[in-house]
Write an enzyme that holds these catalytic residues in place. Structure first.
Site, mmCIF file in Angstrom:
data_model
loop_
_atom_site.group_PDB
_atom_site.id
_atom_site.type_symbol
_atom_site.label_atom_id
_atom_site.label_comp_id
_atom_site.label_asym_id
_atom_site.label_seq_id
_atom_site.Cartn_x
_atom_site.Cartn_y
_atom_site.Cartn_z
ATOM 1 N N ASN A 45 0.840 -1.209 0.000
ATOM 2 C CA ASN A 45 0.000 0.000 0.000
ATOM 3 C C ASN A 45 0.870 1.252 0.000
ATOM 4 O O ASN A 45 1.937 1.298 0.621
ATOM 5 C CB ASN A 45 -0.975 0.005 1.176
ATOM 6 N N GLU A 47 0.472 5.311 0.601
ATOM 7 C CA GLU A 47 -0.409 6.377 1.081
ATOM 8 C C GLU A 47 0.037 7.741 0.571
ATOM 9 O O GLU A 47 1.087 7.884 -0.071
ATOM 10 C CB GLU A 47 -0.431 6.354 2.619
ATOM 11 N N CYS A 56 -4.321 0.874 -2.229
ATOM 12 C CA CYS A 56 -4.180 -0.368 -1.461
ATOM 13 C C CYS A 56 -3.218 -1.335 -2.158
ATOM 14 O O CYS A 56 -3.052 -1.299 -3.377
ATOM 15 C CB CYS A 56 -5.522 -1.050 -1.301
ATOM 16 N N GLU A 58 -3.424 -4.623 -2.696
ATOM 17 C CA GLU A 58 -3.961 -5.613 -3.627
ATOM 18 C C GLU A 58 -4.383 -4.974 -4.943
ATOM 19 O O GLU A 58 -4.233 -5.568 -6.017
ATOM 20 C CB GLU A 58 -5.113 -6.415 -3.002
ATOM 21 N N CYS A 90 -10.731 -3.884 0.815
ATOM 22 C CA CYS A 90 -11.797 -2.878 0.869
ATOM 23 C C CYS A 90 -12.740 -3.064 -0.326
ATOM 24 O O CYS A 90 -12.445 -3.805 -1.274
ATOM 25 C CB CYS A 90 -11.213 -1.461 0.891
ATOM 26 N N CYS A 93 -11.281 -2.320 -3.787
ATOM 27 C CA CYS A 93 -10.369 -3.369 -4.259
ATOM 28 C C CYS A 93 -11.138 -4.601 -4.708
ATOM 29 O O CYS A 93 -10.772 -5.249 -5.691
ATOM 30 C CB CYS A 93 -9.382 -3.745 -3.165
HETATM 31 N N1 THU Z 1 -5.148 -1.219 2.946
HETATM 32 C C1 THU Z 1 -4.686 -2.057 1.971
HETATM 33 O O1 THU Z 1 -3.674 -1.783 1.323
HETATM 34 N N2 THU Z 1 -5.365 -3.200 1.755
HETATM 35 C C2 THU Z 1 -6.394 -3.659 2.527
HETATM 36 O O2 THU Z 1 -6.915 -4.726 2.275
HETATM 37 C C3 THU Z 1 -6.883 -2.830 3.646
HETATM 38 C C4 THU Z 1 -6.365 -1.455 3.674
HETATM 39 C C5 THU Z 1 -4.360 -0.025 3.271
HETATM 40 C C6 THU Z 1 -4.903 1.264 2.775
HETATM 41 C C7 THU Z 1 -4.288 2.240 3.773
HETATM 42 O O3 THU Z 1 -2.971 2.562 3.356
HETATM 43 C C8 THU Z 1 -4.193 1.452 5.048
HETATM 44 O O4 THU Z 1 -4.257 0.096 4.677
HETATM 45 C C9 THU Z 1 -5.273 1.771 6.063
HETATM 46 O O5 THU Z 1 -6.528 1.613 5.549
#
Ligand code: THU
Length: 141
Positions: A45, A47, A56, A58, A90, A93
């Site tokens: 991920n 940000e 994210c 995935e 999420c 995704c």
């Molecule tokens: N996140 C993911 O990369 N994948 C998931 O399945 C759940 C959430 C990340 C997004 C963000 O950077 C952090 O986790 C908090 O939500």
């Protein structure tokens, strides 16, 4: 799963989570997408200070695989290094995964303990998917 164990795929997702850029949530996530050719495409991920721009792990793995010309997949593993429970993909995704993966494709996700994982499928995560209905010819005249 052909040749590659679920554990190996989870370990690849865990390794990918080490590259997570998550200074805002501190939620380190990694994904490992097993492609039909046996290659594993990984991502973490990423940000942004404008929070909504966060991508994210995935979703990034799917986009990366498509960009490499890899369009068929066998399984997806997602790992979160900062949760003591399995972290599921999420909603956004789930939709992106369902664009490219069959409903029957296995999806595995865990928190910090890869052995405490959920084993499910794309269709379970994203049911009543109109795109897969189209692919199955349900809407053809
Ligand atoms: N996140 C993911 O990369 N994948 C998931 O399945 C759940 C959430 C990340 C997004 C963000 O950077 C952090 O986790 C908090 O939500």
């Amino acid at each position: 799963m052909e040749n590659i164990s679920v554990e190996k795929l989870m370990i690849e997702a865990k390794k990918a989570s080490e590259y997570s850029y998550s200074p805002y949530s501190h939620f380190t996530v990694g994904a490992a997408l097993l492609c039909a050719d046996g290659e594993i495409v990984t991502a973490a991920n990423v940000e942004n200070r404008s929070y909504g721009l966060t991508i994210c792990a995935e979703r990034s793995a799917v986009v990366k695989a498509i960009s490499l010309g890899k369009t068929d997949y066998k399984a997806l593993a997602i790992y979160c290094g900062k949760a003591d429970y399995p972290v599921s993909p999420c909603g956004a995704c789930r939709q992106v995964i369902s664009e490219f993966a069959d409903g029957s494709m296995p999806v595995y996700f865990s928190g910090v303990d890869i052995n405490n994982r959920v084993e499910t499928t794309v269709a379970e995560l994203f049911p009543f998917d109109a795109l897969s209905e189209m692919k199955n010819g349900r809407y053809e005249e």
